[in-house]
Scaffold this motif. Structure first.
Motif, PDB file in Angstrom:
ATOM      1  N   ARG A  46       0.834  -1.209   0.000  1.00 15.17           N
ATOM      2  CA  ARG A  46       0.000   0.000   0.000  1.00 15.17           C
ATOM      3  C   ARG A  46       0.867   1.257   0.000  1.00 15.17           C
ATOM      4  O   ARG A  46       0.571   2.232  -0.691  1.00 15.17           O
ATOM      5  N   CYS A  47       1.946   1.230   0.783  1.00 22.41           N
ATOM      6  CA  CYS A  47       2.833   2.394   0.843  1.00 22.41           C
ATOM      7  C   CYS A  47       3.555   2.608  -0.477  1.00 22.41           C
ATOM      8  O   CYS A  47       3.701   3.736  -0.952  1.00 22.41           O
ATOM      9  N   VAL A  48       4.020   1.513  -1.084  1.00 20.04           N
ATOM     10  CA  VAL A  48       4.666   1.612  -2.389  1.00 20.04           C
ATOM     11  C   VAL A  48       3.660   2.075  -3.439  1.00 20.04           C
ATOM     12  O   VAL A  48       3.986   2.896  -4.313  1.00 20.04           O
ATOM     13  N   ALA A  49       2.424   1.584  -3.358  1.00 26.33           N
ATOM     14  CA  ALA A  49       1.383   2.007  -4.299  1.00 26.33           C
ATOM     15  C   ALA A  49       1.175   3.517  -4.218  1.00 26.33           C
ATOM     16  O   ALA A  49       1.085   4.201  -5.254  1.00 26.33           O
ATOM     17  N   ILE A  57       2.031  -3.182  -9.624  1.00 22.41           N
ATOM     18  CA  ILE A  57       3.325  -3.286  -8.982  1.00 22.41           C
ATOM     19  C   ILE A  57       3.802  -4.730  -9.081  1.00 22.41           C
ATOM     20  O   ILE A  57       3.085  -5.662  -8.689  1.00 22.41           O
ATOM     21  N   GLU A  58       4.997  -4.922  -9.595  1.00 18.51           N
ATOM     22  CA  GLU A  58       5.591  -6.248  -9.702  1.00 18.51           C
ATOM     23  C   GLU A  58       6.154  -6.653  -8.349  1.00 18.51           C
ATOM     24  O   GLU A  58       6.887  -5.895  -7.718  1.00 18.51           O
ATOM     25  N   THR A  59       5.825  -7.858  -7.892  1.00 15.32           N
ATOM     26  CA  THR A  59       6.401  -8.418  -6.678  1.00 15.32           C
ATOM     27  C   THR A  59       7.106  -9.727  -7.041  1.00 15.32           C
ATOM     28  O   THR A  59       7.132 -10.131  -8.207  1.00 15.32           O
ATOM     29  N   MET A  60       7.661 -10.392  -6.064  1.00 14.11           N
ATOM     30  CA  MET A  60       8.461 -11.578  -6.351  1.00 14.11           C
ATOM     31  C   MET A  60       7.670 -12.656  -7.076  1.00 14.11           C
ATOM     32  O   MET A  60       8.182 -13.337  -7.978  1.00 14.11           O
TER      33      MET A  60
END
Length: 318
Positions: free
Chosen positions: A74-77, A91-94
């Motif tokens: 959420r913070c990165v968003a 957002i790309e995650t692992m």
């Protein structure tokens, strides 16, 4: 090397966040930040992505890397949406690229974001978990742990062991801590460790307390809250749809939708900026440290928000 950092939190799950390039020493940087600040749960790194608006890496405070973090996402968003002038993005995650969206600001002036939590798997091999040759473990006691607690193992994609417990297990965390520490040390069941959450039904939702892999007891764990909402729907503690999930750091909404044998999960909550920092990172670790720090004013707004949840959380958080 000098870094510009934000200190941020989702439901008081607190991180430093930086916009950077791919490096191989973020684990060492996180360990240094954790040694200087016992209140941080780790580091969020915002990176360029070839397939999404940005990529997120999550480094726990012990230097291990998590495949996902719902509160951190959420913070990165928020950061990526504000940086790029977006209302929503990916957002790309692992393990997956996840949809994120700016939501209507809370009445207290709090920035709110909704994030997709995916993929979902009940296969023990995906945690991984090994127990008696079983392929799944759904809403059943683990007899060697407790005969009265129903446990569910689920990956979202972080590994979670969710126990449904009466209130006394929340006010006295001894049992949860004992087994969470055991499962995150050398053991025959969870080779990579596991996040252990205890869930209790409350009047308008559920209360969740989480012992997070690589962190310990945390104010909130986004994937744990979402996994707990899913398990609560499966167990009949809450109806499918939006579930109020209370935690020691406040409250979020988790949306659980069932489509045949699959599930769609969404986590909505605050994305709060606490402060900005300039940090000097040197090869000589003893010379590394904060050059400057500037507090922001958003936490006062969040504290007004969580006052409305205190009647629920105070009965469990001493």
């Amino acid at each position: 090397m000098e870094f510009s950092l934000y200190k941020v939190h989702g439901s008081m799950n607190t991180f430093y966040m930086l916009d950077g390039a791919e490096r191989n020493d973020y684990e060492e940087l996180t360990l240094k930040l954790a040694s200087l600040d016992p209140q941080t749960d780790g580091l969020l790194v915002v990176l360029p992505s070839e397939t999404a608006n940005a990529k997120m890496r999550v480094i726990n405070r012990d230097g291990s890397e998590a495949s996902m973090c719902g509160n951190g996402l959420r913070c990165v968003a928020r950061y990526v949406c504000e940086r790029d002038g977006l209302e929503e993005g990916v957002i790309e995650t692992m393990k997956a690229s996840l949809h994120v969206k700016k939501e209507q600001t809370e009445q207290d002036g709090i920035a709110m974001y909704a994030v997709e939590i995916s993929p979902v798997s009940f296969q023990l091999a995906d945690l991984p978990m090994a127990y008696n040759g079983e392929s799944e473990w759904l809403l059943k006691p683990l007899p060697f742990v407790s005969e009265e607690i129903s446990y569910t193992a689920v990956a979202v994609p972080n590994p979670h062991l969710i126990g449904i417990v009466p209130a006394e297990y929340q006010t006295d965390p001894t049992h949860q801590q004992k087994w969470a520490e055991y499962f995150n040390g050398p053991n025959e069941y969870f080779s990579d460790g596991v996040n252990v959450s205890y869930v209790t039904k409350v009047e308008d939702g559920i209360f969740v307390k989480t012992f997070e892999r690589g962190v310990g007891f945390t104010n909130a764990c986004g994937t744990a809250m979402t996994a707990s909402a899913l398990v609560s729907c499966l167990a009949g503690l809450a109806p499918y749809g939006d579930v109020n999930v209370y935690n020691p750091g406040g409250m979020v909404k988790c949306s659980v939708a069932k489509e045949g044998d699959s599930f769609s999960l969404r986590l909505t909550g605050n994305a709060t900026y606490l402060s900005t920092h300039r940090f000097e990172w040197q090869e000589d670790d003893a010379k590394s440290g904060f050059l400057s720090s500037e507090p922001l004013q958003e936490q006062a707004l969040y504290e007004k928000f969580i006052e409305r949840t205190s009647s629920v959380t105070e009965q469990f958080v001493k």
